[in-house]
Design an enzyme around this catalytic site. Structure first.
Site, mmCIF file in Angstrom:
data_model
loop_
_atom_site.group_PDB
_atom_site.id
_atom_site.type_symbol
_atom_site.label_atom_id
_atom_site.label_comp_id
_atom_site.label_asym_id
_atom_site.label_seq_id
_atom_site.Cartn_x
_atom_site.Cartn_y
_atom_site.Cartn_z
ATOM 1 N N GLY A 56 0.840 -1.195 0.000
ATOM 2 C CA GLY A 56 0.000 0.000 0.000
ATOM 3 C C GLY A 56 0.869 1.237 0.000
ATOM 4 O O GLY A 56 2.055 1.160 0.328
ATOM 5 N N CYS A 83 5.220 -6.195 1.609
ATOM 6 C CA CYS A 83 5.578 -4.774 1.551
ATOM 7 C C CYS A 83 4.941 -3.998 2.712
ATOM 8 O O CYS A 83 5.323 -4.194 3.851
ATOM 9 C CB CYS A 83 5.197 -4.210 0.189
ATOM 10 S SG CYS A 83 5.922 -2.607 -0.111
ATOM 11 N N TYR A 84 3.937 -3.157 2.458
ATOM 12 C CA TYR A 84 3.272 -2.451 3.561
ATOM 13 C C TYR A 84 2.763 -3.465 4.576
ATOM 14 O O TYR A 84 2.786 -3.230 5.783
ATOM 15 C CB TYR A 84 2.104 -1.626 3.004
ATOM 16 C CG TYR A 84 1.405 -0.766 4.036
ATOM 17 C CD1 TYR A 84 1.987 0.396 4.501
ATOM 18 C CD2 TYR A 84 0.154 -1.139 4.538
ATOM 19 C CE1 TYR A 84 1.348 1.190 5.445
ATOM 20 C CE2 TYR A 84 -0.495 -0.349 5.490
ATOM 21 C CZ TYR A 84 0.103 0.812 5.930
ATOM 22 O OH TYR A 84 -0.523 1.590 6.866
ATOM 23 N N HIS A 172 7.782 -7.858 -3.641
ATOM 24 C CA HIS A 172 6.482 -8.293 -4.171
ATOM 25 C C HIS A 172 6.600 -9.625 -4.922
ATOM 26 O O HIS A 172 7.029 -9.636 -6.082
ATOM 27 C CB HIS A 172 5.929 -7.233 -5.130
ATOM 28 C CG HIS A 172 5.515 -5.984 -4.434
ATOM 29 N ND1 HIS A 172 4.239 -5.787 -3.962
ATOM 30 C CD2 HIS A 172 6.213 -4.877 -4.103
ATOM 31 C CE1 HIS A 172 4.160 -4.611 -3.377
ATOM 32 N NE2 HIS A 172 5.349 -4.031 -3.449
ATOM 33 N N GLU A 174 4.258 -11.262 -6.157
ATOM 34 C CA GLU A 174 3.183 -11.380 -7.150
ATOM 35 C C GLU A 174 3.520 -10.782 -8.507
ATOM 36 O O GLU A 174 2.832 -11.041 -9.482
ATOM 37 C CB GLU A 174 1.888 -10.737 -6.608
ATOM 38 C CG GLU A 174 1.891 -9.215 -6.474
ATOM 39 C CD GLU A 174 2.546 -8.704 -5.186
ATOM 40 O OE1 GLU A 174 3.322 -9.462 -4.577
ATOM 41 O OE2 GLU A 174 2.287 -7.540 -4.810
ATOM 42 N N SER A 226 -24.892 -8.302 -25.817
ATOM 43 C CA SER A 226 -24.245 -7.377 -26.745
ATOM 44 C C SER A 226 -23.412 -8.116 -27.778
ATOM 45 O O SER A 226 -23.058 -7.562 -28.807
ATOM 46 C CB SER A 226 -23.328 -6.439 -25.965
ATOM 47 O OG SER A 226 -22.216 -7.172 -25.476
ATOM 48 N N GLY A 227 -23.065 -9.362 -27.468
ATOM 49 C CA GLY A 227 -22.175 -10.080 -28.379
ATOM 50 C C GLY A 227 -20.750 -10.069 -27.858
ATOM 51 O O GLY A 227 -19.900 -10.801 -28.334
ATOM 52 N N GLY A 228 -20.466 -9.233 -26.861
ATOM 53 C CA GLY A 228 -19.146 -9.233 -26.225
ATOM 54 C C GLY A 228 -19.017 -10.506 -25.391
ATOM 55 O O GLY A 228 -20.018 -11.168 -25.101
ATOM 56 N N ILE A 229 -17.804 -10.798 -24.995
ATOM 57 C CA ILE A 229 -17.580 -12.073 -24.313
ATOM 58 C C ILE A 229 -18.329 -12.183 -22.981
ATOM 59 O O ILE A 229 -18.868 -13.234 -22.644
ATOM 60 C CB ILE A 229 -16.068 -12.351 -24.137
ATOM 61 C CG1 ILE A 229 -15.877 -13.614 -23.301
ATOM 62 C CG2 ILE A 229 -15.336 -11.220 -23.471
ATOM 63 C CD1 ILE A 229 -14.782 -14.473 -23.754
ATOM 64 N N ASP A 230 -18.399 -11.064 -22.226
ATOM 65 C CA ASP A 230 -19.004 -11.167 -20.899
ATOM 66 C C ASP A 230 -20.488 -11.522 -20.975
ATOM 67 O O ASP A 230 -20.940 -12.476 -20.331
ATOM 68 C CB ASP A 230 -18.819 -9.858 -20.115
ATOM 69 C CG ASP A 230 -17.358 -9.462 -20.019
ATOM 70 O OD1 ASP A 230 -16.503 -10.359 -20.211
ATOM 71 O OD2 ASP A 230 -17.063 -8.291 -19.777
ATOM 72 N N SER A 231 -21.243 -10.768 -21.765
ATOM 73 C CA SER A 231 -22.680 -11.059 -21.799
ATOM 74 C C SER A 231 -22.945 -12.396 -22.491
ATOM 75 O O SER A 231 -23.898 -13.100 -22.163
ATOM 76 C CB SER A 231 -23.465 -9.922 -22.448
ATOM 77 O OG SER A 231 -23.158 -9.785 -23.811
ATOM 78 N N THR A 232 -22.075 -12.788 -23.417
ATOM 79 C CA THR A 232 -22.269 -14.074 -24.086
ATOM 80 C C THR A 232 -22.060 -15.229 -23.107
ATOM 81 O O THR A 232 -22.840 -16.189 -23.078
ATOM 82 C CB THR A 232 -21.284 -14.212 -25.280
ATOM 83 O OG1 THR A 232 -21.466 -13.089 -26.121
ATOM 84 C CG2 THR A 232 -21.550 -15.479 -26.057
ATOM 85 N N LYS A 371 -11.019 -11.106 -16.143
ATOM 86 C CA LYS A 371 -11.290 -11.264 -17.580
ATOM 87 C C LYS A 371 -10.676 -12.547 -18.154
ATOM 88 O O LYS A 371 -11.312 -13.250 -18.932
ATOM 89 C CB LYS A 371 -10.723 -10.052 -18.321
ATOM 90 C CG LYS A 371 -11.167 -9.954 -19.756
ATOM 91 C CD LYS A 371 -12.527 -9.322 -19.832
ATOM 92 C CE LYS A 371 -12.980 -9.061 -21.235
ATOM 93 N NZ LYS A 371 -14.261 -8.354 -21.247
#
Ligand code: XMP
Length: 515
Positions: A56, A83-84, A172, A174, A226-232, A371
């Site tokens: 942080g 870290c923090y 870090h 990660e 919408s045809g985008g990946i998320d709504s599909t 995503k």
């Protein structure tokens, strides 16, 4: 009591917090991020198998900096402070943190010692490249801890209280630049916390379908597709859970690319037998847009008209109790962040808008996913590559790629030019390599010559960008011969265009879209 097989990350505001969660999920363990000021009772109730305290920007020495609630130390679960997080553990358990003049940022050579369990399986422990980003440093460690590593500039770069299973790293693990970072994270999760790798997209799909069935019962659900990946992905998941009781609404706003409507809906109807209502509202949108040139006005008009059309359709359905949405985990974290919703959220994106008088509950099956995990779910569900790797396309569609007024003629020119860009990107394999590639129609005409005649016609700009998350972007260095082919084809094949230019600006200061 047996702990749940998950890791909770307390977010103290580091830019890398989401990365920690992703790394843990990548090794097959579910992880969740919570703001550092969450009520510890809430975390206790989640009964996690391990806790991570993120980095942080604050200094533990500042009076109003976020502190560590002692309740976490009493939970009796393994803790890793990064870290923090390391400075917090030190500060709150009796060690000493001091501020140092030189901020250390970037690569450092770390030497691990002390036979610490975090280092199991790491060979080059005497010189490990790690990534640092801190101002303060630990000057003395709390009682019960041993030193587990140092760098040239800091003697206490890692520490552990193995009996209480509390570990801390100044660097870090990660970030990709830290060598063996994944091994360190795996050691904490599996060897120290004893968790199991049971988080996979196959198990996610199975659980999510089961949960949605229970939640929805025999009610009906509506979804804007919408045809985008998320709504599909949401559509296909829900279809598997409740079949025809899912009603998808696809609004054709007249601002789609060539053949987009058939490509999006046709495929889904054919292969998944989805219940899709396609609402042809092109004229409504285009009539409202007559004479509108201001980009923000265009966006708002399109956003509100979409809500009106969607609500009207949704209300015409009987017994609908739920609205499904493709909300992703970064949106959830963002809105719950203790810093408050940050600048990351763009006001202009995807205006939501619940039909309030319908009193709908939300179904958001992707709320826990990043995503890249959504793409894995898509693949698990058998969706084809062209959906999984579809480039983002903005809600207002071609409206924000036609600078100036939107007319049927200008839309047609842009559609044809864009079709050529898409075709060449696919044919050369560049579609998958770049973040987004498209054509933009400029609000001016220029002089040209065709045959013996002078022409005065439209200009198309090519916008091709590389990006990881759309927050920053750079123009893609496509081979010249591909650019030349795009330009030749557009000028030869699209009537009304006599010039093609290439956008070579990065974001910032430019944006990806032109409006
Ligand atoms: P900018 O132009 O802000 O775009 O650099 C970043 C990403 O967001 C997309 N974009 C939009 N998406 N509604 C959307 O759904 C919008 O109004 C909108 N404006 C930009 C853009 O395509 C890029 O991926």
């Amino acid at each position: 009591m047996k702990h749940e097989n998950k890791v909770i990350i307390l977010d103290f505001g580091s830019q890398f917090t989401q990365l920690i969660a992703r790394r843990i999920r990548e090794v097959g363990v579910y992880s969740e991020i919570h703001p550092c000021n969450v009520d510890p009772e809430k975390i206790k109730a989640l009964n996690p198998g391990a806790l991570i305290l993120s980095g942080g920007p604050s200094s533990v020495l500042d009076v109003d900096s976020p502190q560590l609630d002692p309740a976490y130390l009493e939970m009796n679960v393994p803790i890793l402070g990064i870290c923090y997080g390391m400075q917090l553990l030190t500060h709150s358990m009796g060690g000493k943190v001091v501020s140092s003049e030189d901020r250390e940022y970037g690569r450092a050579d770390f030497c691990g010692t002390g036979g610490c369990e975090l280092w199991q399986g790491i060979e080059s422990l005497d010189k490990l490249t790690v990534w640092m980003s801190h101002g303060d440093r630990v000057e003395s460690i709390p009682e019960g801890f041993k030193i587990c590593g140092s760098t040239e500039s800091i003697p206490f770069a890692a520490m552990a209280d193995e009996e209480r299973k509390i570990y801390a790293l100044q660097f870090h693990p990660e970030v990709a630049h830290t060598e063996s970072g994944n091994t360190i994270i795996s050691n904490f999760v599996f060897k120290i916390a004893g968790l199991k790798a049971d988080w996979s997209m196959a198990s996610f799909v199975e659980n999510s379908i089961k949960e949605m069935r229970e939640k929805i019962g025999d009610a009906q659900v509506v979804l804007g597709l919408s045809g985008g990946i998320d709504s599909t992905v949401v559509a296909v998941l829900l279809h598997k859970a409740i079949g025809k009781r899912l009603h998808c609404i696809f609004v054709d706003n007249g601002l789609l690319r060539m053949h987009e409507r058939e490509e999006v809906i046709g495929f889904l109807e054919e292969h998944f037998e989805l219940n899709v209502k396609c609402v042809d509202s092109a004229r409504l949108f285009l009539d409202k847009l007559v004479g509108v040139e201001d980009p923000e006005k265009k966006r708002k008009l399109i956003g509100y008209t979409f809500i009106d059309v969607f609500n009207e359709e949704a209300q015409a359905l009987k017994n609908v109790k739920f609205l499904a949405q493709g909300t992703l985990y970064p949106d959830v974290i963002e809105s719950e962040s203790f810093k408050g919703p940050s600048a990351v959220i763009k006001s202009h994106h995807n205006v939501g808008g619940l039909p309030e008088d319908m009193d709908l509950d939300l179904v958001e099956p992707l709320r826990e996913l990043f995503k890249d995990e959504v793409r894995k779910v898509a693949s698990e569900l058998g969706l084809p590559e062209h959906i999984i790797w579809r480039q983002p396309f903005p809600g207002p569609g071609l409206a924000i790629r036609i600078l100036g007024e939107i007319t049927d003629e200008r839309l047609e020119i842009l559609r044809q030019a864009d079709r050529i860009v898409q075709h060449e990107l696919h044919a050369t394999g560049w579609y998958r390599k770049i973040w987004q590639g498209f054509a933009v129609l400029l609000p001016l005409k220029t002089v040209g010559v065709m045959g013996d005649d002078r022409t005065y016609e439209h200009v198309i700009a090519l916008r091709l960008v590389d990006s990881l998350d759309a927050m920053t972007a750079d123009w893609s260095r496509l081979p010249n011969d591909i650019l030349a082919r795009m330009s030749n084809r557009i000028i030869n094949e699209v009537k009304g265009v006599n010039r093609v230019v290439l956008d070579i600006s990065s974001k910032p200061p430019a944006t990806i879209e032109w409006e």
